[in-house]
Motif scaffolding. Structure first.
Motif, PDB file in Angstrom:
ATOM      1  N   UNK A  60       2.756  10.448  -9.481  1.00 45.92           N
ATOM      2  CA  UNK A  60       1.942  10.670 -10.679  1.00 45.92           C
ATOM      3  C   UNK A  60       1.161  11.966 -10.536  1.00 45.92           C
ATOM      4  N   UNK A  61       0.559  12.176  -9.390  1.00 46.27           N
ATOM      5  CA  UNK A  61      -0.207  13.407  -9.142  1.00 46.27           C
ATOM      6  C   UNK A  61       0.691  14.629  -9.273  1.00 46.27           C
ATOM      7  N   UNK A  62       1.882  14.554  -8.725  1.00 41.48           N
ATOM      8  CA  UNK A  62       2.830  15.662  -8.823  1.00 41.48           C
ATOM      9  C   UNK A  62       3.155  15.949 -10.285  1.00 41.48           C
ATOM     10  N   UNK A  63       3.463  14.892 -11.029  1.00 38.98           N
ATOM     11  CA  UNK A  63       3.839  15.075 -12.429  1.00 38.98           C
ATOM     12  C   UNK A  63       2.693  15.512 -13.307  1.00 38.98           C
TER      13      UNK A  63
ATOM     14  N   UNK B 210       0.817  -1.216   0.000  1.00 36.50           N
ATOM     15  CA  UNK B 210       0.000   0.000   0.000  1.00 36.50           C
ATOM     16  C   UNK B 210       0.849   1.263   0.000  1.00 36.50           C
ATOM     17  N   UNK B 211       1.929   1.277   0.751  1.00 33.39           N
ATOM     18  CA  UNK B 211       2.782   2.468   0.811  1.00 33.39           C
ATOM     19  C   UNK B 211       3.446   2.733  -0.536  1.00 33.39           C
ATOM     20  N   UNK B 212       3.869   1.682  -1.216  1.00 33.43           N
ATOM     21  CA  UNK B 212       4.455   1.822  -2.556  1.00 33.43           C
ATOM     22  C   UNK B 212       3.443   2.375  -3.542  1.00 33.43           C
ATOM     23  N   UNK B 213       2.213   1.871  -3.465  1.00 32.23           N
ATOM     24  CA  UNK B 213       1.161   2.373  -4.356  1.00 32.23           C
ATOM     25  C   UNK B 213       0.853   3.838  -4.055  1.00 32.23           C
ATOM     26  N   UNK B 214       0.825   4.198  -2.770  1.00 32.98           N
ATOM     27  CA  UNK B 214       0.572   5.594  -2.409  1.00 32.98           C
ATOM     28  C   UNK B 214       1.692   6.494  -2.911  1.00 32.98           C
ATOM     29  N   UNK B 215       2.935   6.056  -2.744  1.00 30.81           N
ATOM     30  CA  UNK B 215       4.078   6.839  -3.214  1.00 30.81           C
ATOM     31  C   UNK B 215       3.987   7.055  -4.720  1.00 30.81           C
ATOM     32  N   UNK B 216       3.698   5.973  -5.450  1.00 34.03           N
ATOM     33  CA  UNK B 216       3.593   6.104  -6.901  1.00 34.03           C
ATOM     34  C   UNK B 216       2.445   7.042  -7.275  1.00 34.03           C
ATOM     35  N   UNK B 217       1.340   6.921  -6.591  1.00 33.07           N
ATOM     36  CA  UNK B 217       0.184   7.786  -6.841  1.00 33.07           C
ATOM     37  C   UNK B 217       0.539   9.258  -6.606  1.00 33.07           C
ATOM     38  N   UNK B 218       1.290   9.521  -5.545  1.00 34.31           N
ATOM     39  CA  UNK B 218       1.702  10.897  -5.255  1.00 34.31           C
ATOM     40  C   UNK B 218       2.642  11.436  -6.333  1.00 34.31           C
TER      41      UNK B 218
ATOM     42  N   UNK C 121      17.337   7.732  -7.769  1.00 31.40           N
ATOM     43  CA  UNK C 121      17.356   6.264  -7.739  1.00 31.40           C
ATOM     44  C   UNK C 121      16.112   5.701  -8.431  1.00 31.40           C
ATOM     45  N   UNK C 122      14.949   6.283  -8.179  1.00 35.09           N
ATOM     46  CA  UNK C 122      13.723   5.825  -8.828  1.00 35.09           C
ATOM     47  C   UNK C 122      13.856   5.996 -10.344  1.00 35.09           C
ATOM     48  N   UNK C 123      14.352   7.123 -10.779  1.00 36.84           N
ATOM     49  CA  UNK C 123      14.478   7.374 -12.215  1.00 36.84           C
ATOM     50  C   UNK C 123      15.501   6.449 -12.864  1.00 36.84           C
ATOM     51  N   UNK C 124      16.595   6.180 -12.168  1.00 36.85           N
ATOM     52  CA  UNK C 124      17.630   5.284 -12.678  1.00 36.85           C
ATOM     53  C   UNK C 124      17.111   3.854 -12.804  1.00 36.85           C
ATOM     54  N   UNK C 125      16.427   3.393 -11.772  1.00 35.14           N
ATOM     55  CA  UNK C 125      16.007   1.989 -11.713  1.00 35.14           C
ATOM     56  C   UNK C 125      14.655   1.748 -12.355  1.00 35.14           C
ATOM     57  N   UNK C 126      13.859   2.800 -12.494  1.00 36.45           N
ATOM     58  CA  UNK C 126      12.490   2.622 -12.968  1.00 36.45           C
ATOM     59  C   UNK C 126      12.306   2.648 -14.462  1.00 36.45           C
ATOM     60  N   UNK C 127      13.361   2.879 -15.204  1.00 34.57           N
ATOM     61  CA  UNK C 127      13.195   3.000 -16.653  1.00 34.57           C
ATOM     62  C   UNK C 127      12.959   1.690 -17.322  1.00 34.57           C
TER      63      UNK C 127
END
Length: 150
Positions: A23-26, A13-21, A144-150
Protein backbone atom coordinates in the motif's frame (compact mmCIF):
# COMPACT_ATOMS: atom_id res chain seq x y z
CA UNK A 1 -1.14 -37.42 5.24
CA UNK A 2 -2.11 -34.10 6.69
CA UNK A 3 -2.19 -30.99 4.57
CA UNK A 4 -0.19 -27.96 5.69
CA UNK A 5 -2.52 -25.12 6.58
CA UNK A 6 -1.19 -21.72 5.64
CA UNK A 7 -2.37 -18.87 7.84
CA UNK A 8 -4.47 -16.26 6.12
CA UNK A 9 -2.45 -13.17 5.20
CA UNK A 10 -4.79 -10.93 7.17
CA UNK A 11 -4.25 -12.94 10.35
CA UNK A 12 -0.47 -12.88 10.60
CA UNK A 13 1.90 -10.01 11.31
CA UNK A 14 4.14 -10.67 8.31
CA UNK A 15 1.14 -10.67 5.95
CA UNK A 16 -0.07 -7.38 7.41
CA UNK A 17 3.41 -5.88 7.06
CA UNK A 18 3.66 -7.05 3.44
CA UNK A 19 0.27 -5.55 2.63
CA UNK A 20 1.22 -2.32 4.39
CA UNK A 21 4.43 -2.10 2.35
CA UNK A 22 2.53 -2.69 -0.91
CA UNK A 23 0.00 0.00 0.00
CA UNK A 24 2.81 2.41 0.90
CA UNK A 25 4.54 1.66 -2.40
CA UNK A 26 1.36 2.24 -4.38
CA UNK A 27 0.07 5.25 -2.51
CA UNK A 28 3.14 7.18 -1.48
CA UNK A 29 5.86 6.36 -3.97
CA UNK A 30 3.81 5.97 -7.12
CA UNK A 31 1.66 9.03 -6.37
CA UNK A 32 4.73 11.14 -5.56
CA UNK A 33 6.39 10.07 -8.80
CA UNK A 34 3.20 10.83 -10.77
CA UNK A 35 2.82 14.27 -9.14
CA UNK A 36 6.46 15.15 -9.84
CA UNK A 37 6.27 14.13 -13.51
CA UNK A 38 3.03 15.98 -14.24
CA UNK A 39 4.24 19.11 -12.43
CA UNK A 40 7.37 19.15 -14.60
CA UNK A 41 5.14 18.90 -17.68
CA UNK A 42 2.78 21.58 -16.33
CA UNK A 43 -0.24 19.25 -16.32
CA UNK A 44 -2.95 18.78 -13.71
CA UNK A 45 -3.84 15.20 -12.73
CA UNK A 46 -7.06 15.23 -14.82
CA UNK A 47 -5.17 16.63 -17.82
CA UNK A 48 -2.52 13.92 -17.49
CA UNK A 49 -5.15 11.19 -17.21
CA UNK A 50 -6.97 12.58 -20.25
CA UNK A 51 -3.80 12.85 -22.33
CA UNK A 52 -2.92 9.24 -21.47
CA UNK A 53 -6.32 8.11 -22.78
CA UNK A 54 -6.01 9.93 -26.09
CA UNK A 55 -4.31 7.75 -28.70
CA UNK A 56 -2.64 10.00 -31.29
CA UNK A 57 -3.83 7.90 -34.23
CA UNK A 58 -7.45 7.61 -33.09
CA UNK A 59 -9.88 10.53 -32.53
CA UNK A 60 -11.91 9.97 -29.38
CA UNK A 61 -15.44 11.26 -28.75
CA UNK A 62 -15.59 13.48 -25.66
CA UNK A 63 -18.26 11.16 -24.19
CA UNK A 64 -15.82 8.22 -24.43
CA UNK A 65 -13.13 10.25 -22.68
CA UNK A 66 -15.59 11.08 -19.89
CA UNK A 67 -16.40 7.37 -19.56
CA UNK A 68 -12.74 6.35 -19.43
CA UNK A 69 -12.08 9.01 -16.77
CA UNK A 70 -15.22 7.94 -14.88
CA UNK A 71 -16.52 11.49 -14.75
CA UNK A 72 -19.39 13.56 -16.09
CA UNK A 73 -19.08 14.97 -19.61
CA UNK A 74 -19.35 18.51 -18.21
CA UNK A 75 -16.12 17.94 -16.25
CA UNK A 76 -14.33 16.81 -19.40
CA UNK A 77 -15.17 20.10 -21.09
CA UNK A 78 -13.02 22.06 -18.64
CA UNK A 79 -10.16 19.57 -18.88
CA UNK A 80 -10.26 19.67 -22.68
CA UNK A 81 -10.52 23.48 -22.70
CA UNK A 82 -7.21 23.70 -20.82
CA UNK A 83 -5.51 21.08 -23.02
CA UNK A 84 -6.78 22.88 -26.11
CA UNK A 85 -5.49 26.27 -24.88
CA UNK A 86 -2.06 24.68 -24.53
CA UNK A 87 -2.29 23.37 -28.09
CA UNK A 88 -2.20 19.71 -27.01
CA UNK A 89 -5.59 18.66 -28.40
CA UNK A 90 -8.14 19.90 -30.91
CA UNK A 91 -11.88 19.38 -30.99
CA UNK A 92 -13.21 18.18 -34.32
CA UNK A 93 -16.65 17.30 -35.57
CA UNK A 94 -17.12 13.57 -36.02
CA UNK A 95 -17.36 12.59 -39.68
CA UNK A 96 -20.00 10.02 -38.70
CA UNK A 97 -22.24 12.22 -36.53
CA UNK A 98 -21.94 16.02 -36.70
CA UNK A 99 -23.42 16.34 -33.18
CA UNK A 100 -20.41 14.49 -31.71
CA UNK A 101 -17.17 16.29 -30.90
CA UNK A 102 -14.04 14.17 -31.11
CA UNK A 103 -10.65 14.93 -29.66
CA UNK A 104 -7.50 14.74 -31.71
CA UNK A 105 -4.02 14.96 -30.22
CA UNK A 106 -1.93 17.66 -31.92
CA UNK A 107 1.75 17.30 -32.82
CA UNK A 108 2.64 19.16 -29.61
CA UNK A 109 0.22 16.92 -27.69
CA UNK A 110 1.88 13.80 -29.08
CA UNK A 111 5.27 15.07 -27.86
CA UNK A 112 3.98 15.92 -24.36
CA UNK A 113 2.07 12.63 -24.17
CA UNK A 114 5.20 10.69 -25.13
CA UNK A 115 7.24 12.53 -22.46
CA UNK A 116 4.51 11.82 -19.91
CA UNK A 117 4.36 8.10 -20.68
CA UNK A 118 8.12 7.70 -20.91
CA UNK A 119 8.74 9.43 -17.60
CA UNK A 120 5.87 7.73 -15.79
CA UNK A 121 7.16 4.31 -16.85
CA UNK A 122 10.81 5.01 -16.14
CA UNK A 123 12.10 2.19 -13.95
CA UNK A 124 13.29 3.51 -10.55
CA UNK A 125 16.78 2.75 -9.29
CA UNK A 126 15.39 0.61 -6.46
CA UNK A 127 14.22 -1.87 -9.09
CA UNK A 128 17.18 -1.68 -11.47
CA UNK A 129 19.48 -2.38 -8.52
CA UNK A 130 17.76 -5.70 -7.79
CA UNK A 131 19.47 -8.80 -9.11
CA UNK A 132 17.83 -10.58 -12.06
CA UNK A 133 16.75 -13.37 -9.68
CA UNK A 134 15.20 -10.87 -7.24
CA UNK A 135 13.34 -9.11 -10.05
CA UNK A 136 12.06 -12.41 -11.42
CA UNK A 137 10.88 -13.53 -7.97
CA UNK A 138 9.23 -10.17 -7.23
CA UNK A 139 7.41 -10.21 -10.59
CA UNK A 140 6.18 -13.76 -9.99
CA UNK A 141 4.92 -12.94 -6.50
CA UNK A 142 3.21 -9.69 -7.55
CA UNK A 143 1.55 -11.40 -10.52
CA UNK A 144 0.20 -14.08 -8.21
CA UNK A 145 -1.06 -11.49 -5.70
CA UNK A 146 -2.78 -9.54 -8.47
CA UNK A 147 -4.30 -12.68 -9.99
CA UNK A 148 -5.60 -14.07 -6.71
CA UNK A 149 -6.34 -10.82 -4.89
CA UNK A 150 -9.00 -9.42 -7.16
Amino acid sequence: MSETVRPRADSDAEGRELWSLLVELGVAHVRTHFQRVIAELNLSPPQAYALRQLAPERPLPMRDLADSLACDASNVTGIVDRLERRGLVERQVSPVDRRVKTLVVTTEGVAVREQLLTRLHQVPAAITELSPDERHLLCDVLRRILREGS
